[in-house]
Write an enzyme that holds these catalytic residues in place. Structure first.
Site, mmCIF file in Angstrom:
data_model
loop_
_atom_site.group_PDB
_atom_site.id
_atom_site.type_symbol
_atom_site.label_atom_id
_atom_site.label_comp_id
_atom_site.label_asym_id
_atom_site.label_seq_id
_atom_site.Cartn_x
_atom_site.Cartn_y
_atom_site.Cartn_z
ATOM 1 N N LEU A 145 -22.042 -27.098 -21.011
ATOM 2 C CA LEU A 145 -22.897 -28.272 -20.737
ATOM 3 C C LEU A 145 -22.873 -29.220 -21.925
ATOM 4 O O LEU A 145 -23.134 -28.782 -23.046
ATOM 5 C CB LEU A 145 -24.359 -27.831 -20.562
ATOM 6 N N HIS A 146 -22.544 -30.473 -21.696
ATOM 7 C CA HIS A 146 -22.638 -31.427 -22.804
ATOM 8 C C HIS A 146 -22.924 -32.857 -22.362
ATOM 9 O O HIS A 146 -23.026 -33.744 -23.187
ATOM 10 C CB HIS A 146 -21.360 -31.404 -23.636
#
Ligand code: UD1
Length: 357
Positions: A200-201
């Site tokens: 996740l980013h």
């Protein structure tokens, strides 16, 4: 004949590696590698150069992190000075990161021909910084190499002349095909038979505290039934640490450092499912036949949903535990083959460039 490749951020490295190698086999030219320095941590950059056998960059602009305008401007200023010195015949840019658009703007104003590898992808969501980068880069590029036919359609709809567009396939899959035999899980996870891999980013998920908290809570619930392995991007790590969200009680929930390509591929290849907001991972899981849950409202890679294993859940994070429970019972992998995702996209690019040059 001088050809410059520009890379800057993690997802650029696996795209440039096979193109560099294919060009070196059939075109007699001086290839120069420029790293903008957008990503600079060892685990976000250096490790990939070794694993992907990309030569050490000839030039590093060391621009680092900053706001969008400042980062893009810093790359433009430094790249303009360098390219004026190097006077290349052509520049190649990759993907949709700030480094890509910065270099595209410099080249086009200096009238240096440039090619965009991974052209034509559209999420049709201008809230995504990458969508702005894609739109501008593709409008300015002299040559556009698309990974799939939907890219050609998008470009034609935006008035790009057909003569500039070449559907060559997916260069990221070239790297995957080449390195799959070397893929190797980290030792500490060698004995795990079933697990979910998470990345996740995206600002829409991680910059917003409530969203990130809700994702982590749902992942922790999921880890009651199946281990979760989550290599954490530096951007996400900063926010997790600043808000004390790393107090995870479940020992099945592993927050770890970012991984290199070989270890990440080893984990992905054997995962029960992947949860991500990355672009490239949607493609890699489709190629590998691994179920992928994408925590985004839209995707610039719709073929991974229509033909592949990808499923979008937007911000409905509460769906994660049930979706993972249902994939745990899937025995057989899907093995859809996407046209031109065959490990030979870079060879096609080199062929086209050699004809033009
Ligand atoms: C960038 C790309 C995104 C891509 C992602 C892959 C843009 C607009 N976004 O997002 O499309 O999917 O790379 O990772 O270009 N940081 C470090 N060390 C690093 C790099 C970043 O600590 O080596 C931290 C910094 O706090 C920085 C933040 O991560 O401010 C964001 O980095 P940045 O390059 O701006 O964007 P990414 O989120 O990595």
């Amino acid at each position: 004949m001088k050809l410059i490749h520009v890379v800057g951020a993690r997802p650029n490295f696996m795209k440039a590696a096979p193109v560099w190698s294919a060009i070196s086999k059939i075109i007699d030219c001086n290839q120069i590698l420029v790293h903008t320095g957008q990503h600079y941590d060892k685990l976000m950059s250096e490790v990939f150069f070794k694993e992907l056998q990309i030569p050490t960059p000839d030039h590093n602009l060391n621009t680092g992190s900053d706001s969008h305008a400042r980062q893009t401007a810093a790359i433009m200023i430094k790249f303009e000075a360098l390219v004026n010195e190097l006077t290349p015949n052509m520049v190649l840019v990759y993907g949709d990161v700030n480094s890509t658009v910065a270099v595209a703007m410099v080249c086009s104003k200096l009238m240096i021909p440039f090619a965009h590898v991974e052209a034509g992808l559209r999420s049709f969501d201008r809230k995504m910084p990458e969508e702005i980068n894609r739109l501008i880069t593709d409008q300015l590029a002299d040559l556009l190499f698309t990974p799939s036919m939907d890219g050609d359609v998008n470009l034609k709809n935006e008035g790009i002349p057909e003569s500039k567009i070449h559907c060559v396939g997916n260069v990221m899959i070239d790297t995957l095909v080449k390195l799959l035999p070397k893929a190797d899980k980290p030792n500490r996870f060698k004995d795990l038979k079933q697990y979910v891999l998470v990345t996740l980013h995206r600002p829409s998920n991680v910059d917003d505290f409530e969203s990130l908290k809700s994702i982590l809570q749902n992942l922790e619930t999921t880890s009651d039934s199946i281990p979760i392995i989550f290599p954490v991007h530096p951007r996400t790590k900063k926010i997790i640490t600043a808000n004390n969200l790393d107090i995870i009680k479940n020992i099945n929930f592993h927050l770890i450092e970012p991984l290199g390509y070989i270890k990440f591929l080893g984990l992905m290849e054997n995962a029960t499912a992947v949860i991500t907001d990355s672009g490239g991972i949607q493609e890699e899981t489709t190629y590998l036949g691994i179920p992928c849950i994408t925590v985004r409202e839209n995707t610039e890679r719709p073929i991974t949903v229509t033909l592949g294993t990808n499923q979008l859940i937007g911000k409905d994070y509460y769906k994660i535990p049930d979706l993972i429970n249902s994939t745990m019972n899937i025995k057989k992998r899907s093995n859809t083959i996407i046209p031109l995702w065959d490990g030979k996209a870079s060879e096609r690019i080199a062929e086209i460039l050699s004809n033009i040059i």
